[in-house]
Design a protein around this motif. Structure first.
Motif, short mmCIF file in Angstrom:
data_model
loop_
_atom_site.label_atom_id
_atom_site.label_comp_id
_atom_site.label_asym_id
_atom_site.label_seq_id
_atom_site.Cartn_x
_atom_site.Cartn_y
_atom_site.Cartn_z
N ARG A 219 -57.72 32.21 -75.30
CA ARG A 219 -58.39 31.04 -74.74
C ARG A 219 -59.90 31.04 -75.00
O ARG A 219 -60.63 30.22 -74.44
CB ARG A 219 -58.19 30.98 -73.21
CG ARG A 219 -56.78 30.75 -72.70
CD ARG A 219 -56.15 29.42 -73.10
NE ARG A 219 -57.01 28.26 -73.07
CZ ARG A 219 -57.10 27.40 -72.04
NH1 ARG A 219 -56.38 27.59 -70.96
NH2 ARG A 219 -57.89 26.35 -72.11
N SER A 220 -60.39 31.96 -75.83
CA SER A 220 -61.84 32.18 -75.94
C SER A 220 -62.62 30.94 -76.36
O SER A 220 -63.79 30.79 -75.98
CB SER A 220 -62.13 33.33 -76.90
OG SER A 220 -61.65 33.03 -78.20
N ASP A 221 -61.99 30.03 -77.11
CA ASP A 221 -62.70 28.81 -77.52
C ASP A 221 -62.95 27.87 -76.36
O ASP A 221 -63.79 26.97 -76.46
CB ASP A 221 -61.91 28.08 -78.61
CG ASP A 221 -61.97 28.79 -79.95
OD1 ASP A 221 -62.82 29.69 -80.10
OD2 ASP A 221 -61.16 28.46 -80.84
N SER A 222 -62.19 28.03 -75.27
CA SER A 222 -62.40 27.19 -74.09
C SER A 222 -62.64 28.07 -72.86
O SER A 222 -62.12 27.81 -71.78
CB SER A 222 -61.20 26.26 -73.86
OG SER A 222 -59.99 26.99 -73.88
N LEU A 223 -63.43 29.11 -73.07
CA LEU A 223 -63.79 30.06 -72.01
C LEU A 223 -65.30 30.23 -72.01
O LEU A 223 -65.89 30.49 -73.06
CB LEU A 223 -63.10 31.41 -72.23
CG LEU A 223 -63.56 32.60 -71.39
CD1 LEU A 223 -63.25 32.37 -69.92
CD2 LEU A 223 -62.91 33.89 -71.88
N ALA A 224 -65.92 30.05 -70.85
CA ALA A 224 -67.38 30.18 -70.77
C ALA A 224 -67.75 30.99 -69.53
O ALA A 224 -67.08 30.91 -68.49
CB ALA A 224 -68.04 28.80 -70.70
N GLY A 225 -68.82 31.77 -69.65
CA GLY A 225 -69.38 32.47 -68.51
C GLY A 225 -70.63 31.76 -68.03
O GLY A 225 -71.60 31.63 -68.78
N ILE A 226 -70.60 31.25 -66.81
CA ILE A 226 -71.75 30.53 -66.23
C ILE A 226 -72.22 31.32 -65.01
O ILE A 226 -71.47 31.50 -64.05
CB ILE A 226 -71.36 29.10 -65.81
CG1 ILE A 226 -70.88 28.30 -67.03
CG2 ILE A 226 -72.53 28.40 -65.14
CD1 ILE A 226 -70.36 26.92 -66.70
N LEU A 227 -73.44 31.80 -65.08
CA LEU A 227 -73.98 32.63 -64.00
C LEU A 227 -74.04 31.84 -62.70
O LEU A 227 -74.54 30.71 -62.67
CB LEU A 227 -75.37 33.13 -64.38
CG LEU A 227 -75.96 34.23 -63.51
CD1 LEU A 227 -75.20 35.54 -63.72
CD2 LEU A 227 -77.43 34.42 -63.84
N ASN A 228 -73.52 32.43 -61.63
CA ASN A 228 -73.64 31.79 -60.32
C ASN A 228 -75.11 31.64 -59.94
O ASN A 228 -75.96 32.41 -60.37
CB ASN A 228 -72.96 32.65 -59.24
CG ASN A 228 -71.45 32.53 -59.28
OD1 ASN A 228 -70.90 31.56 -59.78
ND2 ASN A 228 -70.78 33.54 -58.73
N PHE B 221 -50.17 34.10 -60.10
CA PHE B 221 -50.80 32.79 -59.85
C PHE B 221 -52.02 32.59 -60.76
O PHE B 221 -52.22 31.51 -61.31
CB PHE B 221 -51.24 32.69 -58.39
CG PHE B 221 -50.19 32.18 -57.45
CD1 PHE B 221 -48.88 32.64 -57.51
CD2 PHE B 221 -50.50 31.25 -56.47
CE1 PHE B 221 -47.91 32.19 -56.62
CE2 PHE B 221 -49.54 30.79 -55.57
CZ PHE B 221 -48.25 31.26 -55.64
N ILE B 222 -52.84 33.64 -60.91
CA ILE B 222 -54.08 33.44 -61.67
C ILE B 222 -53.76 33.15 -63.14
O ILE B 222 -54.49 32.42 -63.81
CB ILE B 222 -55.04 34.64 -61.53
CG1 ILE B 222 -56.49 34.19 -61.76
CG2 ILE B 222 -54.69 35.79 -62.47
CD1 ILE B 222 -57.53 35.21 -61.35
N LYS B 223 -52.65 33.69 -63.62
CA LYS B 223 -52.27 33.43 -65.01
C LYS B 223 -51.96 31.95 -65.22
O LYS B 223 -52.22 31.41 -66.30
CB LYS B 223 -51.05 34.28 -65.38
CG LYS B 223 -50.72 34.24 -66.86
CD LYS B 223 -49.58 35.19 -67.21
CE LYS B 223 -49.26 35.10 -68.71
NZ LYS B 223 -48.11 35.98 -69.06
N GLY B 224 -51.44 31.30 -64.16
CA GLY B 224 -51.21 29.86 -64.27
C GLY B 224 -52.49 29.10 -64.55
O GLY B 224 -52.54 28.20 -65.39
N GLY B 225 -53.56 29.48 -63.84
CA GLY B 225 -54.84 28.82 -64.07
C GLY B 225 -55.37 29.08 -65.46
O GLY B 225 -55.86 28.16 -66.15
N ILE B 226 -55.26 30.33 -65.92
CA ILE B 226 -55.79 30.69 -67.23
C ILE B 226 -54.99 30.03 -68.36
O ILE B 226 -55.55 29.53 -69.34
CB ILE B 226 -55.81 32.22 -67.41
CG1 ILE B 226 -56.73 32.87 -66.38
CG2 ILE B 226 -56.24 32.61 -68.82
CD1 ILE B 226 -56.58 34.38 -66.29
N ALA B 227 -53.67 30.01 -68.20
CA ALA B 227 -52.81 29.50 -69.28
C ALA B 227 -52.81 27.98 -69.36
O ALA B 227 -52.71 27.42 -70.46
CB ALA B 227 -51.38 30.00 -69.08
#
Length: 481
Positions: A241-250, A203-209
């Motif tokens: 997907r790195s060009d559309s991947l961001a880490g936002i601190l909670n 399931f999580i791969k669906g979100g990532i892809a």
């Protein structure tokens, strides 16, 4: 006003098994304050219906999903103006306890079906096909339970933009090919670039892809999951997907976690009244049956008793902790062998170790306020919230330098600390390294001027959702432009 449909499988205070609920209970409120029209969509678990009844629940529409009648109910997130839509099917509303597993601790065998129907309901609402006369501009999904939503929406040419947030990649929502077949999904989804994952469905791969943008919960974790060590087989896709991947601190809820106004504390305090913190320590020692002693550093741990949280590292050093001048209080539940081992240690050392199995919100606040040092030796930690609660409460954390722990805790030599130093950090997942960091913390604890400086540093930083919400808002704006 931009409209956001926020899909999640848990949200505090309606349902909580971990940090996901804290995040999804806070971020929508922060986004609403920034002017968004935001609705949360959540499974109507039995416990959710019970807790939401105080705020009022009403049926607003009914859907038919593959022959299953699905009722959508509306309530409010308690204490807020945020609307919550509840997806009510018997598989959610007629089961008590944990939302994902039964009384035996094993996952419900129909989790694939339960969260597929939840995802289909989210899809229909997102496409304005649920007779609600409301269509979002953005659908923001969270973790594997919502991973099918971006995939399903991708089948429609004019679907809303999608954001998918990874809170913990270790939980990938893995099911068999038979489960895939039962869901009547398009056969094209069974492909290594879509949902298929080494012969299973993820399931999580669906979100990532399929999501238009992927986020995760700290900058360091966003880098870590692109490497094999923390990528769980999905690191290649995440690098793609790195060009559309961001880490936002909670962020954290500064109203819920505020030592100056905390209703769970007998003695509230702030940076200028740190003496009251010592009173909370004494009360915690008394409550947990520990020796009342202000000189002994009191170590706190709150979390799931599972491998990820570094419980093995703590246990490997237990003899040294017991023979040294430390006390330890633990709150959590998890693997039975950890629970039994900790219970035995506490019974044999009642004045040095206290263990409360399960979860107790009031006790969690009291441990944060009453402990001197907070242990977070996680093997990996996407963001972590307890270290931020601890910092806000002047309880200095000892952390393993991973994920959000690396991003929030800074150690400096005690003879050269500046305004950034706020805790203690070890760099290898090793028990000896953990103990060495605890010893460094104890050395600082016995130097009151240095300890107070570190506490004030910790309590002075802004851990609120405001900055994080602005970063999500920037992503929404980018997608809609």
């Amino acid at each position: 006003m931009q409209k956001i449909l926020f899909a999640t499988s848990e949200v505090y205070p309606l349902i909580k098994t971990g940090g996901l609920a804290d995040v999804t209970g806070s971020l929508p409120r922060a986004l609403q304050k920034q002017g968004y029209d935001i609705k949360i969509i959540l499974p109507a678990y039995a416990s959710v219906l019970e807790k939401a009844s105080a705020s009022g629940i009403k049926k607003i529409t009914q859907l038919d999903i593959d022959g299953n009648p699905v009722v959508i109910k509306q309530t409010r997130l308690p204490g807020t103006k945020v609307t919550v839509w509840l997806v009510d099917i018997p598989e959610f509303s007629e089961r008590t306890g944990n939302p994902y597993c039964g009384p035996d601790g094993n996952d419900w065998i129909d989790n694939h079906k339960r969260f597929y129907i939840f995802s289909k309901a989210t899809e229909l609402i997102a496409l304005n096909q649920a007779n609600l006369d409301w269509q979002p501009d953005i659908v923001h999904c969270n973790d594997w339970q919502t991973g099918l939503v971006p995939a399903l929406l991708s089948l429609h040419p004019n679907h809303p933009a999608t954001v998918f947030t990874i809170h913990n990649l270790a939980y990938r929502g893995l099911f068999s090919h038979q489960a895939f077949a039962e869901l009547n999904l398009p056969q094209a989804f069974w492909h290594h670039e879509r949902l298929e994952f080494y012969g299973q469905m993820s399931f999580i791969k669906g979100g990532i892809a399929f999501a238009d943008y992927v986020t995760t919960v700290s900058p360091s974790y966003a880098r870590e999951i692109q490497k094999p060590e923390f990528g769980y087989g999905l690191d290649g896709l995440l690098r793609y997907r790195s060009d559309s991947l961001a880490g936002i601190l909670n962020g954290i809820d500064n109203d819920e976690w505020n030592p100056g106004t905390d209703t769970h504390l007998t003695h509230t305090y702030n940076r200028r009244t740190l003496g009251n913190k010592r009173k909370n320590k004494q009360l915690l020692q008394e409550k947990m049956g520990l020796e009342v002693n202000s000189d002994k550093p009191l170590l706190g741990f709150i979390g799931r008793l599972v491998d990820q949280k570094g419980v093995d590292l703590i246990l490997s050093q237990m003899n040294r902790l017991l023979t040294s001048n430390y006390q330890l209080v633990i709150l959590g539940s998890g693997f039975p062998h950890y629970e039994q081992t900790l219970r035995n240690i506490a019974e044999q050392n009642p004045q040095k170790v206290a263990v409360h199995l399960g979860y107790d919100e009031a006790l969690a606040h009291q441990i944060e306020a009453g402990s001197d040092i907070f242990l977070m030796p996680s093997i990996f930690e996407p963001c972590g919230l307890n270290q931020m609660y601890s910092l806000r409460y002047g309880t200095l954390p000892v952390v393993h330098a991973v994920g959000g722990l690396r991003d929030t805790v800074t150690e400096q030599p005690l003879n050269n600390i500046d305004d950034q130093a706020n805790g203690f950090v070890f760099h290898q997942p090793d028990g000896d390294e953990l103990y060495a960091a605890i010893e460094r913390a104890a050395e600082a604890y016995h130097q009151p001027d240095i300890w107070k400086k570190l506490q004030i540093n910790a309590m002075s930083r802004d851990y609120s959702w405001e900055q994080s919400a602005k970063q999500y808002a920037n992503i929404y704006t980018e997608l809609l432009s």
